[in-house]
Design a protein around this motif. Sequence first.
Motif, PDB file in Angstrom:
ATOM      1  N   HIS A   1       6.351   6.066   0.775  1.00  0.00           N
ATOM      2  CA  HIS A   1       5.247   6.546   1.592  1.00  0.00           C
ATOM      3  C   HIS A   1       4.150   5.495   1.537  1.00  0.00           C
ATOM      4  O   HIS A   1       3.508   5.319   0.495  1.00  0.00           O
ATOM      5  CB  HIS A   1       4.748   7.902   1.090  1.00  0.00           C
ATOM      6  CG  HIS A   1       5.796   8.966   1.187  1.00  0.00           C
ATOM      7  ND1 HIS A   1       6.064   9.621   2.364  1.00  0.00           N
ATOM      8  CD2 HIS A   1       6.666   9.453   0.269  1.00  0.00           C
ATOM      9  CE1 HIS A   1       7.045  10.491   2.163  1.00  0.00           C
ATOM     10  NE2 HIS A   1       7.435  10.399   0.902  1.00  0.00           N
ATOM     11  N   CYS A   2       3.962   4.809   2.653  1.00  0.00           N
ATOM     12  CA  CYS A   2       3.041   3.680   2.711  1.00  0.00           C
ATOM     13  C   CYS A   2       2.065   3.866   3.873  1.00  0.00           C
ATOM     14  O   CYS A   2       2.350   4.606   4.811  1.00  0.00           O
ATOM     15  CB  CYS A   2       3.806   2.376   2.936  1.00  0.00           C
ATOM     16  SG  CYS A   2       5.179   2.112   1.782  1.00  0.00           S
ATOM     17  N   THR A   3       0.944   3.190   3.789  1.00  0.00           N
ATOM     18  CA  THR A   3      -0.006   3.161   4.901  1.00  0.00           C
ATOM     19  C   THR A   3      -0.245   1.718   5.292  1.00  0.00           C
ATOM     20  O   THR A   3      -0.176   0.808   4.447  1.00  0.00           O
ATOM     21  CB  THR A   3      -1.349   3.823   4.530  1.00  0.00           C
ATOM     22  OG1 THR A   3      -1.891   3.173   3.384  1.00  0.00           O
ATOM     23  CG2 THR A   3      -1.176   5.299   4.242  1.00  0.00           C
TER      24      THR A   3
ATOM     25  N   ASP B   1       0.827   0.386  -5.599  1.00  0.00           N
ATOM     26  CA  ASP B   1      -0.419  -0.327  -5.363  1.00  0.00           C
ATOM     27  C   ASP B   1      -0.342  -1.123  -4.059  1.00  0.00           C
ATOM     28  O   ASP B   1       0.391  -0.760  -3.151  1.00  0.00           O
ATOM     29  CB  ASP B   1      -0.751  -1.224  -6.555  1.00  0.00           C
ATOM     30  CG  ASP B   1      -2.221  -1.605  -6.623  1.00  0.00           C
ATOM     31  OD1 ASP B   1      -3.040  -0.935  -5.964  1.00  0.00           O
ATOM     32  OD2 ASP B   1      -2.552  -2.550  -7.341  1.00  0.00           O
TER      33      ASP B   1
ATOM     34  N   ASN C   1       0.818  -1.196   0.000  1.00  0.00           N
ATOM     35  CA  ASN C   1       0.000   0.000   0.000  1.00  0.00           C
ATOM     36  C   ASN C   1       0.868   1.269   0.000  1.00  0.00           C
ATOM     37  O   ASN C   1       0.636   2.196   0.773  1.00  0.00           O
ATOM     38  CB  ASN C   1      -0.965  -0.008   1.186  1.00  0.00           C
ATOM     39  CG  ASN C   1      -2.199   0.814   0.911  1.00  0.00           C
ATOM     40  OD1 ASN C   1      -2.538   1.060  -0.234  1.00  0.00           O
ATOM     41  ND2 ASN C   1      -2.854   1.260   1.960  1.00  0.00           N
ATOM     42  N   CYS C   2       1.876   1.269  -0.867  1.00  0.00           N
ATOM     43  CA  CYS C   2       2.794   2.415  -0.967  1.00  0.00           C
ATOM     44  C   CYS C   2       2.498   3.200  -2.238  1.00  0.00           C
ATOM     45  O   CYS C   2       2.136   2.628  -3.267  1.00  0.00           O
ATOM     46  CB  CYS C   2       4.236   1.935  -0.994  1.00  0.00           C
ATOM     47  SG  CYS C   2       4.723   1.003   0.477  1.00  0.00           S
ATOM     48  N   ASP C   3       2.674   4.506  -2.162  1.00  0.00           N
ATOM     49  CA  ASP C   3       2.433   5.376  -3.313  1.00  0.00           C
ATOM     50  C   ASP C   3       3.232   4.891  -4.515  1.00  0.00           C
ATOM     51  O   ASP C   3       4.434   4.656  -4.424  1.00  0.00           O
ATOM     52  CB  ASP C   3       2.836   6.822  -2.995  1.00  0.00           C
ATOM     53  CG  ASP C   3       1.941   7.464  -1.949  1.00  0.00           C
ATOM     54  OD1 ASP C   3       0.868   6.894  -1.648  1.00  0.00           O
ATOM     55  OD2 ASP C   3       2.316   8.531  -1.437  1.00  0.00           O
ATOM     56  N   GLY C   4       2.545   4.731  -5.637  1.00  0.00           N
ATOM     57  CA  GLY C   4       3.202   4.324  -6.874  1.00  0.00           C
ATOM     58  C   GLY C   4       3.362   2.837  -7.044  1.00  0.00           C
ATOM     59  O   GLY C   4       3.842   2.379  -8.081  1.00  0.00           O
TER      60      GLY C   4
END
Length: 123
Positions: free
Chosen positions: A57-59, A10, A5-8
């Motif tokens: 940058h991950c969630t 998926d 779940n990181c930007d760029g």
Amino acid sequence: PFLSNCDGYDSHISLSRLLEEHPDCQGVGYDQTVPTKEYALNGKQPVSDTCLGVVLHCTYEEEVREARKNLRWFEASPGSTLFHITKDAVTSDQFMPSSAEEELGRTDALNNMRNYDLIPVSV
């Protein structure tokens, strides 16, 4: 579960894609690579691909507000090994079960890899 779940990238990150395509990673041609041993006594300086300053940058995809019976990866103690990366490519056949006792990705071929064939990824 570790890099997701990181930007760029998926929901799942292909580690090879990250290492080969991230702008902060620099590749070196195979013919220009200079390997080194764990205890290099020949004075050669290794030359290899590098990834420095990579920021993702991950969630969390996990529910972080709920307590769990077992520790989750992000609750591991500093220095804990989360997983290993192989130094060399692994064939798809090595992931495939060859007996009823094996499972996909949990095969004797993978379990019998020597420690020096594996790179630990730690907290």
